[in-house]
Design an enzyme around this catalytic site. Structure first.
Site, PDB file in Angstrom:
ATOM      1  N   HIS A 269       0.832  -1.202   0.000  1.00  0.00           N
ATOM      2  CA  HIS A 269       0.000   0.000   0.000  1.00  0.00           C
ATOM      3  C   HIS A 269       0.867   1.254   0.000  1.00  0.00           C
ATOM      4  O   HIS A 269       0.620   2.194  -0.758  1.00  0.00           O
ATOM      5  CB  HIS A 269      -0.919   0.012   1.221  1.00  0.00           C
ATOM      6  CG  HIS A 269      -2.144  -0.826   1.071  1.00  0.00           C
ATOM      7  ND1 HIS A 269      -2.095  -2.195   0.908  1.00  0.00           N
ATOM      8  CD2 HIS A 269      -3.469  -0.491   1.063  1.00  0.00           C
ATOM      9  CE1 HIS A 269      -3.332  -2.671   0.815  1.00  0.00           C
ATOM     10  NE2 HIS A 269      -4.186  -1.659   0.896  1.00  0.00           N
TER      11      HIS A 269
ATOM     12  N   HIS B 100       1.175  -3.997   9.275  1.00  0.00           N
ATOM     13  CA  HIS B 100       2.575  -3.701   8.955  1.00  0.00           C
ATOM     14  C   HIS B 100       3.300  -3.149  10.171  1.00  0.00           C
ATOM     15  O   HIS B 100       2.692  -2.481  11.020  1.00  0.00           O
ATOM     16  CB  HIS B 100       2.686  -2.673   7.824  1.00  0.00           C
ATOM     17  CG  HIS B 100       2.416  -3.218   6.465  1.00  0.00           C
ATOM     18  ND1 HIS B 100       3.207  -4.179   5.873  1.00  0.00           N
ATOM     19  CD2 HIS B 100       1.433  -2.950   5.570  1.00  0.00           C
ATOM     20  CE1 HIS B 100       2.724  -4.469   4.681  1.00  0.00           C
ATOM     21  NE2 HIS B 100       1.642  -3.749   4.480  1.00  0.00           N
TER      22      HIS B 100
END
Length: 358
Positions: free
Chosen positions: A118, A177
């Site tokens: 992303h 993440h």
């Protein structure tokens, strides 16, 4: 390994801090995670920019596809864990008192975590958009225009970094993440996008070149996977971890697996090549109507509306290989629609209207 465990444990502390103290911003952070979704490049950013500037739109697809391909290869090389499963399996916490990290419907990504796709995709596409916008102001020569260019430069790059930081925080907040993974993703994306500032050949690439590029990207990725599998290294090791530790099995989506992203991107690149080298594109986007503002606005509106309809197409997931085939076709249809089908329909409609008026 000890240094990496320390990096991960510090990252967990940051995630806990965000989830505890930024709860009020949960909706905004979830929204920013969706903003950074690489799929938005094909359904939102590309339709807008291609109709405004075909050079920028074409570059955007190439940057997105190559960037995501590098992201896949880096993920396979770095073997990065994701926080939501790492805290469940690590042995560094005493007495099995592992930290509790909250999960969300968009947490359970199934691929490896480093670097963040992303963050990498977001920095790629926004770098292209910012540099494209600034290319219009850099040509201004008089003193007042130079000042305006500097102000515009500062404003646009500030927006760029605000968006990247927001996307990074959102990905850390949802525990998908670690901080170092999103930072690596941002700078890797910038490097890929900057490299395409010096590759003008993509603007004149033939359909054969698009097909050759697609084949190279697919064969290299598949070959890399098979070679390591022969060496008893499973590059899909992250999928069972995601299925095991995801709080809700319904949050596991085949669309997040490594090969799903590869097939989706190859389909988009093929669709772009097919569209740009089609007679419909030459007739509509290279004709006299292509310079009209009304033509471009109609193409943007029609493209965005049409692409939203693709969201209603549900690809069957019960057979993995069938899913990949349909995903490739759907991804190829999206740029083909933007580049050729919609402009040709708008061009035909305008030409019919002009004939009636005459």
């Amino acid at each position: 390994s000890i240094k990496m465990d320390l990096l991960h444990s510090n990252g967990v502390l940051i995630i806990q801090h965000l989830q505890r103290d930024y709860r009020a911003y949960q909706d905004f952070l979830n929204f920013m995670s969706h903003v950074g979704d690489p799929r938005n490049i094909f359904s939102i950013y590309f339709p807008l920019w291609f109709q405004l500037n075909q050079v920028v739109g074409t570059k955007m697809i190439w940057v997105a596809v190559i960037g995501d391909w590098f992201n896949l290869i880096f993920k396979w090389i770095l073997f990065g864990h994701r926080p939501y499963w790492w805290v469940q399996e690590t042995m560094i916490y005493p007495n099995q008192s592992s930290p509790c990290l909250e999960q969300f419907p968009i947490t359970c990504e199934t691929g490896p975590g480093s670097p963040s796709g992303h963050a990498m995709g977001s920095s790629c596409v926004w770098y292209v958009m910012v540099t494209a916008a600034l290319s219009y102001t850099v040509r201004w020569k008089d003193k007042s225009a130079v000042t305006l260019h500097r102000l515009t430069w500062s404003f646009l790059w500030s927006i760029f970094w605000i968006i990247q930081i927001s996307v990074c925080i959102s990905r850390v907040f949802i525990a998908t993440h670690f901080p170092h993974q999103v930072i690596l993703g941002v700078f890797a994306g910038i490097l890929v996008a900057a490299a395409f500032e010096h590759t003008p050949a993509i603007q004149t690439a033939s359909l054969r070149m698009y097909i050759k590029t697609n084949l190279f990207l697919f064969i290299f990725a598949l070959g890399f996977y098979l070679v390591l599998k022969l060496l008893d290294i499973d590059l899909l090791w992250s999928v069972p971890k995601a299925k095991k530790w995801c709080a809700n099995p319904d949050w596991i989506n085949i669309d997040t697996t490594p090969f799903a992203g590869l097939v989706r991107n190859l389909g988009a690149l093929f669709g772009l090549g097919l569209g740009i080298n089609s007679e419909m594109f030459i007739t509509s986007c290279k004709g006299k109507n292509s310079c009209k503002i009304s033509f471009r606005i109609l193409c943007i509106a029609a493209s965005l509306a049409t692409l939203q309809l693709y969201n209603f197409i549900k690809i069957p997931t019960h057979t993995e290989y069938l899913f990949y085939i349909f995903s490739f076709c759907k991804s190829a249809a999206m740029p083909l629609t933007v580049v050729a089908l919609v402009p040709y329909c708008v061009h035909s409609l305008m030409r019919t209207t002009e004939k009636k008026l005459n």
